[in-house]
Motif scaffolding. Structure first.
Motif, mmCIF file in Angstrom:
data_model
loop_
_atom_site.group_PDB
_atom_site.id
_atom_site.type_symbol
_atom_site.label_atom_id
_atom_site.label_comp_id
_atom_site.label_asym_id
_atom_site.label_seq_id
_atom_site.Cartn_x
_atom_site.Cartn_y
_atom_site.Cartn_z
ATOM 1 N N SER A 102 -4.766 -4.217 8.675
ATOM 2 C CA SER A 102 -4.381 -5.284 9.608
ATOM 3 C C SER A 102 -4.245 -6.627 8.896
ATOM 4 O O SER A 102 -3.400 -7.450 9.254
ATOM 5 N N ASP A 103 -5.069 -6.873 7.871
ATOM 6 C CA ASP A 103 -4.918 -8.100 7.072
ATOM 7 C C ASP A 103 -3.584 -8.074 6.331
ATOM 8 O O ASP A 103 -2.876 -9.094 6.279
ATOM 9 N N ALA A 104 -3.245 -6.924 5.759
ATOM 10 C CA ALA A 104 -1.968 -6.804 5.054
ATOM 11 C C ALA A 104 -0.799 -7.040 5.999
ATOM 12 O O ALA A 104 0.179 -7.716 5.642
ATOM 13 N N LEU A 105 -0.891 -6.525 7.214
ATOM 14 C CA LEU A 105 0.175 -6.738 8.192
ATOM 15 C C LEU A 105 0.286 -8.212 8.569
ATOM 16 O O LEU A 105 1.396 -8.717 8.789
ATOM 17 N N ALA A 106 -0.838 -8.907 8.651
ATOM 18 C CA ALA A 106 -0.806 -10.345 8.953
ATOM 19 C C ALA A 106 -0.093 -11.107 7.840
ATOM 20 O O ALA A 106 0.655 -12.057 8.097
ATOM 21 N N PRO A 141 -7.866 1.985 -9.970
ATOM 22 C CA PRO A 141 -6.579 1.386 -9.593
ATOM 23 C C PRO A 141 -6.625 0.834 -8.176
ATOM 24 O O PRO A 141 -7.387 1.317 -7.324
ATOM 25 N N ASP A 142 -5.820 -0.194 -7.930
ATOM 26 C CA ASP A 142 -5.708 -0.733 -6.578
ATOM 27 C C ASP A 142 -5.092 0.306 -5.653
ATOM 28 O O ASP A 142 -4.314 1.165 -6.095
ATOM 29 N N PRO A 143 -5.390 0.224 -4.348
ATOM 30 C CA PRO A 143 -4.726 1.118 -3.395
ATOM 31 C C PRO A 143 -3.211 0.948 -3.442
ATOM 32 O O PRO A 143 -2.697 -0.117 -3.800
ATOM 33 N N ALA A 144 -2.501 2.003 -3.069
ATOM 34 C CA ALA A 144 -1.037 2.008 -3.181
ATOM 35 C C ALA A 144 -0.398 0.866 -2.397
ATOM 36 O O ALA A 144 0.560 0.241 -2.875
ATOM 37 N N LEU A 145 -0.914 0.570 -1.198
ATOM 38 C CA LEU A 145 -0.320 -0.501 -0.391
ATOM 39 C C LEU A 145 -0.425 -1.838 -1.112
ATOM 40 O O LEU A 145 0.547 -2.608 -1.171
ATOM 41 N N ARG A 146 -1.598 -2.119 -1.667
ATOM 42 C CA ARG A 146 -1.784 -3.396 -2.366
ATOM 43 C C ARG A 146 -0.897 -3.462 -3.603
ATOM 44 O O ARG A 146 -0.284 -4.492 -3.895
ATOM 45 N N ARG A 147 -0.818 -2.362 -4.349
ATOM 46 C CA ARG A 147 0.047 -2.351 -5.540
ATOM 47 C C ARG A 147 1.495 -2.606 -5.162
ATOM 48 O O ARG A 147 2.204 -3.377 -5.826
ATOM 49 N N THR A 155 -6.626 -17.910 8.014
ATOM 50 C CA THR A 155 -7.240 -18.141 6.709
ATOM 51 C C THR A 155 -8.171 -17.009 6.303
ATOM 52 O O THR A 155 -8.181 -16.580 5.146
ATOM 53 N N HIS A 156 -8.961 -16.496 7.248
ATOM 54 C CA HIS A 156 -9.918 -15.455 6.878
ATOM 55 C C HIS A 156 -9.203 -14.184 6.420
ATOM 56 O O HIS A 156 -9.695 -13.463 5.547
ATOM 57 N N ARG A 157 -8.015 -13.925 6.969
ATOM 58 C CA ARG A 157 -7.255 -12.747 6.535
ATOM 59 C C ARG A 157 -6.663 -12.971 5.137
ATOM 60 O O ARG A 157 -6.646 -12.051 4.305
ATOM 61 N N VAL A 158 -6.179 -14.165 4.885
ATOM 62 C CA VAL A 158 -5.625 -14.477 3.562
ATOM 63 C C VAL A 158 -6.714 -14.349 2.500
ATOM 64 O O VAL A 158 -6.505 -13.758 1.430
#
Length: 383
Positions: free
Chosen positions: A352-356, A302-308, A338-341
């Motif tokens: 940090s990518d998720a926060l961006a 399963p995906d991590p909880a934050l990503r879900r 772009t690299h974070r997306v």
């Protein structure tokens, strides 16, 4: 006594991915059979992804782009992705490679034109599966087929595309157009996707993120308009067509069977994007390693909880406020590096990518939907 160590139901991307890895293991591979109802494979789809690392299918990549574009009504903003090129892998070479690998194996076999006729049953430590070519008994069972009936999804990503060759130069082969948004309509968020192979040849697709799956006839007129806008009167030859409807999050969890389920509907596709190829190959790597170590097969992790949670909220916003879709999706690429997306969309994103990503989007609709989702059910249930 079991006839096989492993029976794989479905010879699509996931089933073939697992089968070819086991075939490549040689004499230590479990006795495996892949059963597929199709009698032959066709060039029926393309898989795309960002090349975030070297991969085993480099030789099958048919096109690659160092830039991508997102915008509205032909007004597109270009984004450099040269460090992680956007790659396209056509289905037919993948199918052919898998058939070649399994054809060379004494332990792994692909049976085309074989239809499963009854639900698997457990009997004396084996899985018993009835097919139109007889009964098969196997120690382990992996089912990569889509569920029937199809589940109720938060959204469906429906698309219809054509590979066309224009008599006059009409395409920019340096840039893949990921999303050229149309005006919002009653069916959901709609855009055109263009993968140009040369100034004269491209895959042009019309795509809808909507609450119901759309068939080819639902999208024909939209694709015709998209082609007219881009061809500007040039004579054109259609080389092939493709259509699909990808699940984007489920309204309720899918029924869980006693055997292993994998593939597009079971963790193979990222709920918020529909990108599946790399996720399926990661599962095939992990599952084959387990089998070769003498362990049982397993489903996708399963995906991590934050990503879900982020995917769940984003899908609900697109379903409930489709008119905001073009703005939100364009801002995702415009306001975040772009690299974070790319990392986030490729399942490699850090916190940090998720926060961006969060900072790039207006908070209002997401906070409203997150609050409503907490009252309904845990956020992860729609992914």
């Amino acid at each position: 006594m079991a006839d096989l160590d492993l029976l794989i139901l479905g010879g699509g991307c996931a089933g073939l991915g697992l089968g070819m890895r086991l075939a490549e293991a040689g004499a230590v591979a479990p006795r495996t059979r892949v059963v597929e109802s199709r009698t032959r494979y066709q060039d029926d789809r393309t898989w795309c992804f960002w090349r975030t690392a070297p991969h085993r299918f480099e030789s099958l990549v048919a096109a690659s782009w160092d830039a991508m574009a997102v915008g509205r009504g032909g007004q597109l903003r270009r984004h450099d992705c040269s460090e992680t090129p956007y790659q396209m892998l056509p289905a037919l070479p993948y199918y052919e490679l898998a058939q070649e690998r399994m054809g060379e194996s004494d332990r792994v076999r692909l049976d085309l034109g074989t239809r499963v006729t009854a639900e698997p049953i457990r009997e004396k430590g084996s899985w018993v599966v009835e097919t139109d070519r007889g009964t098969v008994r196997s120690r382990h069972l992996v089912d990569t087929r889509p569920p029937s009936p199809l589940p109720d999804c938060v959204l469906w990503q429906s698309f219809l595309g054509q590979v066309v060759r224009a008599e006059e130069a009409r395409f920019d082969p340096t840039t893949a157009t990921l999303m050229d948004f149309d005006e919002p309509g009653p069916r959901g968020v709609q855009f055109t996707y263009v993968l140009p192979f040369s100034p004269h040849e491209a895959l042009v697709e019309t795509t809808v993120f909507g609450a119901r799956a759309l068939g080819p006839s639902d999208l024909e007129a939209d694709l015709e308009r998209a082609l007219e806008r881009r061809l500007e009167g040039s004579a054109v030859t259609t080389l092939r067509s493709e259509h699909g409807a990808l699940p984007m999050g489920f309204q309720s969890p899918l029924p869980s069977e006693a055997w292993v389920q994998a593939g597009l509907f079971h963790g193979g596709a990222r709920p918020s994007t529909g990108y599946a190829f790399q996720r399926i190959q990661a599962w095939a790597d992990s599952c084959s390693q387990a089998l070769l170590a003498g362990e049982a097969p397993h489903p996708a992790a399963p995906d991590p909880a934050l990503r879900r949670g982020m995917d769940a909220v984003f899908l609900r916003v697109l379903r409930n406020e489709p008119e905001r879709g073009p703005e939100l999706l364009a801002r995702l690429f415009d306001a975040a590096p772009t690299h974070r997306v790319v990392r986030f969309l490729s399942d490699l994103g850090s916190t940090s990518d998720a926060l961006a990503i969060v900072r790039a989007l207006p908070p209002g609709p997401f906070l409203r939907e997150a609050g409503a989702a907490l009252l309904r059910r845990p956020l992860g249930e729609v992914g």
